[in-house]
Write an enzyme that holds these catalytic residues in place. Structure first.
Site, PDB file in Angstrom:
ATOM      1  N   GLU A 159      56.161   3.449  50.855  1.00  0.00           N
ATOM      2  CA  GLU A 159      55.963   2.533  49.824  1.00  0.00           C
ATOM      3  C   GLU A 159      56.929   1.470  49.534  1.00  0.00           C
ATOM      4  O   GLU A 159      57.993   1.873  49.978  1.00  0.00           O
ATOM      5  CB  GLU A 159      55.575   3.342  48.546  1.00  0.00           C
ATOM      6  N   GLY A 200      62.995   5.810  49.786  1.00  0.00           N
ATOM      7  CA  GLY A 200      61.693   5.352  49.779  1.00  0.00           C
ATOM      8  C   GLY A 200      61.359   4.625  51.355  1.00  0.00           C
ATOM      9  O   GLY A 200      61.844   5.153  52.272  1.00  0.00           O
ATOM     10  N   GLU A 201      60.544   3.980  51.071  1.00  0.00           N
ATOM     11  CA  GLU A 201      59.848   3.037  52.443  1.00  0.00           C
ATOM     12  C   GLU A 201      59.380   4.013  53.583  1.00  0.00           C
ATOM     13  O   GLU A 201      59.113   3.488  54.507  1.00  0.00           O
ATOM     14  CB  GLU A 201      61.209   2.601  52.957  1.00  0.00           C
ATOM     15  N   GLY A 202      59.165   5.256  53.248  1.00  0.00           N
ATOM     16  CA  GLY A 202      58.640   6.298  54.354  1.00  0.00           C
ATOM     17  C   GLY A 202      59.875   6.689  55.095  1.00  0.00           C
ATOM     18  O   GLY A 202      59.524   7.309  56.078  1.00  0.00           O
TER      19      GLY A 202
END
Length: 342
Positions: free
Chosen positions: A168, A310-312
């Site tokens: 995300e 985050g960001e995966g």
């Protein structure tokens, strides 16, 4: 809403026997063996092969960000998506390294991208409302987000994908995730609210107060996960929740990243508990509250690296372990193969 088959225990004994008869002491590969067992249960006991895996990053803006709950303004959501598309972010580095195809989905960034940007357009708004003042979105918007995410997962499923990793991007989304966590678990906001990417003590105190205000404001509406999403959610959290459920419905593995994606996992489980069987939890982030989320879901993460990006990124870093577990199960010789009599 989603028809999800619980993962069958019919072949558990066969799967465990195959793992135990590999040419090694029983249990010698520790958690890799448990991961292999999980993969085989979901994808099939004979030869579970991961096919066409995808990293899906869901991005959106949050009205709460205007209250100073983050070190960055909302404009940074769009700027980071531009960095994703240019290939320069941490998630780009890690997905390239492990051969994981990346796509970025605009669920509701304030300023949309052009059609030729490469960003997948699944917009359901242009940033949520500030949830400390009013509902973040309508129930109809939640349902629209569910449809869009389900359609996207179905697209990948039809093209042979059996594993999605969830990431995300959204300035302010740790506030939404913390509020959702508190609403679902009953934990007080103080146990759920963290510093995100590094806010100062004054901003942290303000963030906690705003979330407490929001939980009080919406207290009579927080009796169903869809209503929790409408009151407290983000457009990207809506679509991550639906993507998890849709993937489980199709028998796909779902790799969960960090704090915000685990909030979506909590919502998904509260909608249909059988989706829990399909989840792999990649890591425990350094965000306050994430370990409580994992305990709540009875989840053991593969990694603990002190991350909070985050960001995966955690899901991408865990992907080689998932591949290793599948390859161990499929390719490692057994004592019988090796002619070893034990």
């Amino acid at each position: 809403m989603f028809t999800i088959n619980p993962v069958s225990a019919e072949f558990d004994t066969d799967i465990q026997h195959k793992i135990d008869r590999k040419a090694k002491p029983v249990g010698a590969l520790g958690d890799i063996e448990a991961l292999a067992f999980h993969i085989a249960k979901v994808l099939g006991k004979d030869q579970p092969i991961i096919t066409q895996p995808k990293m899906m990053i869901f991005a959106a803006d949050h009205g709460i960000a205007g209250s100073g709950v983050s070190i960055a303004p909302s404009e940074v959501t769009r700027q980071m998506v531009q960095t994703f598309m240019a290939g320069g972010a941490a998630i780009n580095v890690f997905t390239r390294q492990v051969g994981l195809e990346l796509e970025v989905i605009d669920c509701g960034i304030e300023t949309p991208f052009t059609a030729d940007s490469g960003v997948i357009d699944q917009r359901i708004g242009a940033g949520t409302e500030p949830f400390n003042q009013r509902a973040a979105m309508s129930l109809d918007t939640v349902k629209l987000g569910f449809k869009k995410a389900t359609d996207r997962v179905e697209y990948h499923h039809q093209n042979g994908c059996n594993l999605i990793a969830i990431g995300e991007m959204g300035i302010g989304n740790t506030s939404s995730a913390a509020a959702i966590m508190s609403a679902l678990s009953g934990f007080p906001a103080a146990d759920c609210v963290g510093r995100g990417t590094g806010i100062d003590p004054e901003a942290f105190k303000r963030k906690q107060g705003l979330i407490e205000d929001a939980l009080l404001l919406h207290r009579n509406e927080l009796d169903h996960p869809l209503k929790i999403l409408a009151c407290l959610g983000g457009f990207e959290i809506v679509q991550m929740t639906a993507a998890i459920l849709a993937a489980a419905e199709r028998g796909m593995l779902v790799v969960i990243d960090g704090f915000i994606t685990t909030a979506a996992a909590m919502l998904a489980v509260s909608i249909n508990a059988d989706c829990r069987d399909y989840m792999i939890f990649s890591h425990q982030s350094d965000e306050k509250g994430h370990y409580l989320m994992l305990e709540f879901l009875q989840a053991k993460p593969l990694l603990k690296l002190g991350m909070k990006l985050g960001e995966g990124t955690g899901a991408a870093l865990a992907f080689p372990l998932i591949q290793a577990a599948a390859n161990f199960y499929n390719d490692m010789a057994s004592f019988d193969d090796a002619g070893i009599d034990l």
